[in-house]
Scaffold this motif. Sequence first.
Motif, PDB file in Angstrom:
ATOM      1  N   ALA A   1       0.831  -1.214   0.000  1.00  0.00           N
ATOM      2  CA  ALA A   1       0.000   0.000   0.000  1.00  0.00           C
ATOM      3  C   ALA A   1       0.862   1.258   0.000  1.00  0.00           C
ATOM      4  CB  ALA A   1      -0.930  -0.021   1.207  1.00  0.00           C
ATOM      5  N   LEU A   2       1.861   1.307   0.870  1.00  0.00           N
ATOM      6  CA  LEU A   2       2.690   2.514   0.964  1.00  0.00           C
ATOM      7  C   LEU A   2       3.561   2.694  -0.271  1.00  0.00           C
ATOM      8  CD1 LEU A   2       3.738   2.305   4.731  1.00  0.00           C
ATOM      9  CD2 LEU A   2       2.068   3.844   3.677  1.00  0.00           C
ATOM     10  N   THR A   3       4.063   1.605  -0.821  1.00  0.00           N
ATOM     11  CA  THR A   3       4.869   1.694  -2.044  1.00  0.00           C
ATOM     12  C   THR A   3       4.027   2.208  -3.206  1.00  0.00           C
ATOM     13  OG1 THR A   3       6.341  -0.085  -1.326  1.00  0.00           O
ATOM     14  CG2 THR A   3       6.299   0.414  -3.680  1.00  0.00           C
ATOM     15  N   LEU A   4       2.790   1.756  -3.303  1.00  0.00           N
ATOM     16  CA  LEU A   4       1.910   2.234  -4.371  1.00  0.00           C
ATOM     17  C   LEU A   4       1.661   3.735  -4.243  1.00  0.00           C
ATOM     18  CD1 LEU A   4      -0.764  -0.620  -4.659  1.00  0.00           C
ATOM     19  CD2 LEU A   4       0.971   0.016  -6.333  1.00  0.00           C
ATOM     20  N   VAL A   5       1.427   4.200  -3.025  1.00  0.00           N
ATOM     21  CA  VAL A   5       1.183   5.636  -2.823  1.00  0.00           C
ATOM     22  C   VAL A   5       2.406   6.451  -3.212  1.00  0.00           C
ATOM     23  CG1 VAL A   5       0.729   7.408  -1.089  1.00  0.00           C
ATOM     24  CG2 VAL A   5      -0.561   5.272  -1.043  1.00  0.00           C
ATOM     25  N   LEU A   6       3.557   6.091  -2.682  1.00  0.00           N
ATOM     26  CA  LEU A   6       4.774   6.868  -2.929  1.00  0.00           C
ATOM     27  C   LEU A   6       5.216   6.790  -4.386  1.00  0.00           C
ATOM     28  CD1 LEU A   6       6.796   5.946   0.296  1.00  0.00           C
ATOM     29  CD2 LEU A   6       5.522   8.046  -0.167  1.00  0.00           C
TER      30      LEU A   6
ATOM     31  N   THR B   1       0.175  -4.225 -11.318  1.00  0.00           N
ATOM     32  CA  THR B   1       1.446  -4.881 -11.583  1.00  0.00           C
ATOM     33  C   THR B   1       2.457  -4.582 -10.490  1.00  0.00           C
ATOM     34  OG1 THR B   1       1.052  -4.729 -13.952  1.00  0.00           O
ATOM     35  CG2 THR B   1       3.314  -5.130 -13.248  1.00  0.00           C
ATOM     36  N   LEU B   2       2.619  -3.303 -10.159  1.00  0.00           N
ATOM     37  CA  LEU B   2       3.552  -2.924  -9.112  1.00  0.00           C
ATOM     38  C   LEU B   2       3.138  -3.525  -7.772  1.00  0.00           C
ATOM     39  CD1 LEU B   2       5.945  -1.302  -8.091  1.00  0.00           C
ATOM     40  CD2 LEU B   2       4.434   0.693  -7.897  1.00  0.00           C
ATOM     41  N   GLY B   3       1.852  -3.559  -7.516  1.00  0.00           N
ATOM     42  CA  GLY B   3       1.385  -4.145  -6.262  1.00  0.00           C
ATOM     43  C   GLY B   3       1.718  -5.618  -6.155  1.00  0.00           C
ATOM     44  N   ILE B   4       1.568  -6.356  -7.253  1.00  0.00           N
ATOM     45  CA  ILE B   4       1.879  -7.782  -7.229  1.00  0.00           C
ATOM     46  C   ILE B   4       3.360  -8.005  -6.997  1.00  0.00           C
ATOM     47  CG2 ILE B   4       1.984  -9.861  -8.650  1.00  0.00           C
ATOM     48  CD1 ILE B   4      -0.650  -8.962  -9.921  1.00  0.00           C
ATOM     49  N   PHE B   5       4.205  -7.260  -7.725  1.00  0.00           N
ATOM     50  CA  PHE B   5       5.647  -7.417  -7.556  1.00  0.00           C
ATOM     51  C   PHE B   5       6.073  -7.053  -6.133  1.00  0.00           C
ATOM     52  CE2 PHE B   5       6.243  -6.658 -12.349  1.00  0.00           C
ATOM     53  CZ  PHE B   5       6.196  -8.027 -12.582  1.00  0.00           C
ATOM     54  N   THR B   6       5.495  -5.975  -5.598  1.00  0.00           N
ATOM     55  CA  THR B   6       5.855  -5.555  -4.251  1.00  0.00           C
ATOM     56  C   THR B   6       5.405  -6.575  -3.222  1.00  0.00           C
ATOM     57  OG1 THR B   6       5.620  -3.237  -4.927  1.00  0.00           O
ATOM     58  CG2 THR B   6       5.663  -3.692  -2.566  1.00  0.00           C
ATOM     59  N   PHE B   7       4.176  -7.058  -3.366  1.00  0.00           N
ATOM     60  CA  PHE B   7       3.652  -8.064  -2.439  1.00  0.00           C
ATOM     61  C   PHE B   7       4.493  -9.335  -2.512  1.00  0.00           C
ATOM     62  CE2 PHE B   7       0.883 -11.408  -0.942  1.00  0.00           C
ATOM     63  CZ  PHE B   7       0.209 -10.822   0.126  1.00  0.00           C
ATOM     64  N   LEU B   8       4.876  -9.721  -3.727  1.00  0.00           N
ATOM     65  CA  LEU B   8       5.695 -10.920  -3.897  1.00  0.00           C
ATOM     66  C   LEU B   8       7.033 -10.768  -3.183  1.00  0.00           C
ATOM     67  CD1 LEU B   8       6.376 -13.630  -5.299  1.00  0.00           C
ATOM     68  CD2 LEU B   8       7.135 -12.304  -7.274  1.00  0.00           C
TER      69      LEU B   8
ATOM     70  N   GLY C   1       4.398 -20.350  -0.902  1.00  0.00           N
ATOM     71  CA  GLY C   1       4.171 -19.764  -2.219  1.00  0.00           C
ATOM     72  C   GLY C   1       2.719 -19.707  -2.646  1.00  0.00           C
ATOM     73  N   LEU C   2       1.837 -20.419  -1.949  1.00  0.00           N
ATOM     74  CA  LEU C   2       0.432 -20.477  -2.356  1.00  0.00           C
ATOM     75  C   LEU C   2      -0.260 -19.114  -2.344  1.00  0.00           C
ATOM     76  CD1 LEU C   2      -1.822 -22.363  -3.257  1.00  0.00           C
ATOM     77  CD2 LEU C   2      -2.410 -22.724  -0.845  1.00  0.00           C
ATOM     78  N   PRO C   3      -0.082 -18.256  -1.333  1.00  0.00           N
ATOM     79  CA  PRO C   3      -0.755 -16.940  -1.383  1.00  0.00           C
ATOM     80  C   PRO C   3      -0.342 -16.108  -2.582  1.00  0.00           C
ATOM     81  CG  PRO C   3       0.021 -17.413   0.832  1.00  0.00           C
ATOM     82  CD  PRO C   3       0.608 -18.474  -0.059  1.00  0.00           C
ATOM     83  N   ILE C   4       0.934 -16.169  -2.963  1.00  0.00           N
ATOM     84  CA  ILE C   4       1.397 -15.420  -4.124  1.00  0.00           C
ATOM     85  C   ILE C   4       0.723 -15.933  -5.387  1.00  0.00           C
ATOM     86  CG2 ILE C   4       3.414 -14.825  -5.500  1.00  0.00           C
ATOM     87  CD1 ILE C   4       3.299 -13.491  -2.783  1.00  0.00           C
ATOM     88  N   PHE C   5       0.579 -17.225  -5.504  1.00  0.00           N
ATOM     89  CA  PHE C   5      -0.064 -17.809  -6.681  1.00  0.00           C
ATOM     90  C   PHE C   5      -1.516 -17.362  -6.783  1.00  0.00           C
ATOM     91  CE2 PHE C   5      -2.468 -21.396  -8.558  1.00  0.00           C
ATOM     92  CZ  PHE C   5      -1.900 -21.384  -9.821  1.00  0.00           C
ATOM     93  N   ILE C   6      -2.204 -17.314  -5.660  1.00  0.00           N
ATOM     94  CA  ILE C   6      -3.610 -16.896  -5.652  1.00  0.00           C
ATOM     95  C   ILE C   6      -3.734 -15.426  -6.048  1.00  0.00           C
ATOM     96  CG2 ILE C   6      -5.626 -16.546  -4.186  1.00  0.00           C
ATOM     97  CD1 ILE C   6      -4.734 -18.976  -2.566  1.00  0.00           C
ATOM     98  N   VAL C   7      -2.855 -14.579  -5.503  1.00  0.00           N
ATOM     99  CA  VAL C   7      -2.883 -13.155  -5.844  1.00  0.00           C
ATOM    100  C   VAL C   7      -2.634 -12.957  -7.336  1.00  0.00           C
ATOM    101  CG1 VAL C   7      -1.669 -10.957  -5.526  1.00  0.00           C
ATOM    102  CG2 VAL C   7      -2.265 -12.358  -3.549  1.00  0.00           C
ATOM    103  N   TYR C   8      -1.677 -13.696  -7.884  1.00  0.00           N
ATOM    104  CA  TYR C   8      -1.364 -13.546  -9.301  1.00  0.00           C
ATOM    105  C   TYR C   8      -2.543 -13.958 -10.173  1.00  0.00           C
ATOM    106  CZ  TYR C   8       0.759 -14.254 -13.847  1.00  0.00           C
ATOM    107  OH  TYR C   8       1.028 -14.214 -15.185  1.00  0.00           O
ATOM    108  N   LEU C   9      -3.261 -15.007  -9.807  1.00  0.00           N
ATOM    109  CA  LEU C   9      -4.406 -15.451 -10.602  1.00  0.00           C
ATOM    110  C   LEU C   9      -5.458 -14.354 -10.718  1.00  0.00           C
ATOM    111  CD1 LEU C   9      -5.013 -19.158  -9.483  1.00  0.00           C
ATOM    112  CD2 LEU C   9      -3.997 -18.333 -11.610  1.00  0.00           C
TER     113      LEU C   9
END
Length: 276
Positions: free
Chosen positions: A83-88, A196-203, A252-260
């Motif tokens: 969230a903070l990375t997306l804002v900044l 896209t940025l949110g997924i990479f940051t979360f990952l 790794g499962l949460p990342i896979f779900i977010v990406y889907l």
Amino acid sequence: MKTHGALGDRLILASACLLALVWMAPLLWVLALSFKPNDFLAGRTDVLFSPPFTLKNYTDIFGTSSVFRWIINSSIVAIAQTALTLVLSTLAGYGFARTEFPAKRWWFAFVLAGLAVPEQAIVIPLHRLFADLDLHNSYSALVLPKLAAPFGVYLMTQYFKAVPKDIEEAALLDNTPRWKVFWRVVLPLSLPAQATLGIFTFLNAWNDYLWPLISASQPEMYTLTLGLAATQSNFAQSEGIGYLMAQAVFAGLPIFIVYLFFQRHIVQAVAGTTVR
């Protein structure tokens, strides 16, 4: 000509399927081993999709008393960082793409230079800084160092540059304040890039191991990756290969779900940043 075109399309499709299979093979291997008994894997690891199977490796993970605490910690850290990375990054990217200020190109080059600095090179200064501030073993220490995101600033800058200026100019001609133009017009158009940025940051936040290893010395502040690693001693002799593979799948499962859920936005953002 149509026959040759159809044959070429089929060859491209076959090549893509083959590459996808090669890419998925290690993932399938890890998944299959995670359902194998450890005593069986002590003898061989080449039998993947035939019995015996077991869920013991996963029940052992949930049997760890602190695993849900580690999941909560990872979720808090990853969501806050994202969230903070997306804002900044969004604000900085819009500033570089649409506003003029002294030495803008030099500042942008300075931000991009951050891409060349490896994380390991700044670990000791960061450790001393947060130790002096007495912030170690806190969520602040796990989140704040990662908010400097040169890649995020670059991605959002390039995406905003691809947005036609006519859209903003039409609103500015009506004497609409720039911040309203940004909030109501430009920001909704940037959702694919933000996804896209949110997924990479979360990952990156979810899988981060080095900085939590340094900053979180108390077990109650462990993230999931650090906590699972702490349960491993000599995995080949104690927990077993199957247990190790189950940990990899579980983490790794949460990342896979977010990406889907957000893969469509990734394609849109990559296509948008190539427009000039």
